[in-house]
Write a protein that holds these residues in place. Structure first.
Motif, short mmCIF file in Angstrom:
data_model
loop_
_atom_site.label_atom_id
_atom_site.label_comp_id
_atom_site.label_asym_id
_atom_site.label_seq_id
_atom_site.Cartn_x
_atom_site.Cartn_y
_atom_site.Cartn_z
N GLU A 173 0.83 -1.21 0.00
CA GLU A 173 0.00 0.00 0.00
C GLU A 173 0.86 1.25 0.00
N PHE A 174 1.96 1.21 0.76
CA PHE A 174 2.89 2.35 0.77
C PHE A 174 3.49 2.53 -0.62
N ALA A 175 3.92 1.43 -1.25
CA ALA A 175 4.55 1.50 -2.57
C ALA A 175 3.57 2.07 -3.60
N THR A 176 2.30 1.66 -3.51
CA THR A 176 1.28 2.16 -4.43
C THR A 176 1.06 3.65 -4.23
N ARG A 177 1.02 4.07 -2.97
CA ARG A 177 0.83 5.49 -2.69
C ARG A 177 2.02 6.30 -3.19
N ARG A 178 3.23 5.78 -3.03
CA ARG A 178 4.40 6.50 -3.50
C ARG A 178 4.40 6.64 -5.02
N ALA A 179 3.97 5.58 -5.71
CA ALA A 179 3.95 5.61 -7.18
C ALA A 179 2.82 6.46 -7.74
N ALA A 180 1.98 7.01 -6.87
CA ALA A 180 0.85 7.81 -7.33
C ALA A 180 1.30 9.07 -8.07
N PHE A 181 2.56 9.49 -7.88
CA PHE A 181 3.03 10.68 -8.60
C PHE A 181 2.92 10.49 -10.10
N ILE A 182 2.96 9.24 -10.56
CA ILE A 182 2.90 8.97 -12.00
C ILE A 182 1.54 9.38 -12.55
N SER A 183 0.47 8.87 -11.95
CA SER A 183 -0.87 9.20 -12.42
C SER A 183 -1.24 10.65 -12.09
N GLU A 184 -0.75 11.16 -10.97
CA GLU A 184 -1.09 12.53 -10.58
C GLU A 184 -0.50 13.56 -11.53
N ARG A 185 0.68 13.28 -12.09
CA ARG A 185 1.37 14.27 -12.90
C ARG A 185 1.22 14.03 -14.40
N PHE A 186 0.80 12.82 -14.79
CA PHE A 186 0.81 12.45 -16.20
C PHE A 186 -0.04 13.38 -17.05
N GLU A 187 -1.31 13.57 -16.70
CA GLU A 187 -2.20 14.38 -17.53
C GLU A 187 -1.75 15.84 -17.56
N ALA A 212 4.82 8.01 -24.03
CA ALA A 212 6.04 7.52 -23.38
C ALA A 212 6.97 8.67 -23.04
N GLU A 213 7.03 9.68 -23.92
CA GLU A 213 7.88 10.84 -23.65
C GLU A 213 7.34 11.66 -22.47
N VAL A 214 6.01 11.71 -22.34
CA VAL A 214 5.41 12.37 -21.18
C VAL A 214 5.83 11.65 -19.91
N LEU A 215 5.77 10.32 -19.94
CA LEU A 215 6.20 9.54 -18.79
C LEU A 215 7.66 9.81 -18.45
N ALA A 216 8.50 9.89 -19.48
CA ALA A 216 9.92 10.14 -19.25
C ALA A 216 10.12 11.48 -18.54
N LYS A 217 9.35 12.48 -18.93
CA LYS A 217 9.47 13.79 -18.27
C LYS A 217 8.98 13.71 -16.83
N VAL A 218 7.88 13.00 -16.60
CA VAL A 218 7.37 12.83 -15.23
C VAL A 218 8.45 12.19 -14.35
N PHE A 219 9.06 11.12 -14.85
CA PHE A 219 10.09 10.43 -14.08
C PHE A 219 11.34 11.30 -13.91
N GLU A 233 11.19 13.68 -11.24
CA GLU A 233 11.28 13.04 -9.92
C GLU A 233 12.68 12.49 -9.64
N GLY A 234 13.64 12.80 -10.54
CA GLY A 234 15.02 12.42 -10.30
C GLY A 234 15.48 11.13 -10.94
N TYR A 235 14.71 10.60 -11.92
CA TYR A 235 15.05 9.31 -12.51
C TYR A 235 15.89 9.41 -13.79
N ALA A 236 16.09 10.61 -14.33
CA ALA A 236 16.88 10.78 -15.56
C ALA A 236 16.40 9.82 -16.64
N ALA A 237 15.13 9.95 -17.03
CA ALA A 237 14.50 9.00 -17.93
C ALA A 237 14.50 9.50 -19.38
N ALA A 238 14.47 8.55 -20.31
CA ALA A 238 14.40 8.85 -21.74
C ALA A 238 13.66 7.71 -22.42
#
Length: 236
Positions: free
Chosen positions: A122-136, A148-155, A158-163
């Motif tokens: 439940e904690f892990a799910t709550r932490r990952a909520a930033f993905i759905s909260e910021r995606f739109e 996918a590029e939107v997801l990369a920017k969201v991550f 959050e400090g993930y250096a995504a591409a």
């Protein structure tokens, strides 16, 4: 070794003693953001001479912040051995933003002991909520980006250096850095919750192929081209 912000620009190919540390940080951060890199690629990316880059790499190697690896590519090259690539080690990643890992692990251990695995999930799910909260919101701000590029920017935010990388079956979301990798090594529920959140916002099944938490150089998630019929409902 402690990294500090660069305060001055060093002319190409030069590196006075006072400028060594910021330039070395630039080399390490470039590997963090772009993944394992050759000395030549780093030199071009950072506008430094190859000799300057090799000197900084030698120091980072000595400090244990990077390691030299054989390139994975089997592409035909000219004569001679393929150039080695340099990747951040676990110690190198520690230099950026993982000072509180021990505290986080202790807190999750306590949560597991008092609330069981269900509480951890439940904690892990709550932490990952930033993905759905910021995606739109990010998609609305950047309509030129694919999902996918939107997801990369969201991550990345959050400090993930995504591409995003194109592959024959679709796309891959590649996270060159994971700010919770040490914690996720013991608590894979964090990775599982992120993967589920990615699947839900995209409306399709995705597959996590590799994770930094379990020794891979990059967290890689495969995003197929064709959505499945059972996960089309987005998270509200």
């Amino acid at each position: 070794m402690e990294f500090e912000e660069a305060r001055a620009t060093v002319p190409q190919g030069t590196s006075a003693p006072g400028h060594d540390q910021p330039t070395r940080e630039r080399v390490a951060r470039s590997i963090l953001v772009n993944g394992p890199s050759t000395a030549a690629a780093l030199a071009e990316r950072l506008d430094l001479t190859p000799a300057a880059v090799r000197r900084h790499l030698d120091q980072l190697l000595e400090e244990g912040a990077v390691e030299a690896r054989e390139p994975r590519s089997t592409a035909v090259r000219g004569r001679g051995r393929p150039a080695k690539v340099f990747a951040l080690t676990e110690a190198g990643r520690d230099l950026f933003d993982q000072q509180y890992d021990d505290l986080a692990v202790q807190a999750l251990r306590f949560l597991r002991e008092t609330g069981g695995d269900t509480a951890v999930r439940e904690f892990a799910t709550r932490r990952a909520a930033f993905i759905s909260e910021r995606f739109e919101g990010v998609r609305a701000e950047h309509p030129e980006l694919g999902s996918a590029e939107v997801l990369a920017k969201v991550f990345t935010d959050e400090g993930y250096a995504a591409a995003v990388r194109d592959v024959p079956v679709g796309e891959q979301l590649c996270q060159q850095h994971c700010p919770v990798s040490h914690v996720a090594h013991e608590f894979p529920q964090l990775c599982e919750a992120e993967t589920q959140a990615i699947s839900l916002v995209l409306g399709r099944h995705v597959q996590r192929l590799a994770t930094i938490a379990h020794g891979d150089g990059v967290c890689t998630t495969c995003i197929p081209d064709i959505p499945t019929t059972d996960t089309k409902e987005r998270v509200s």
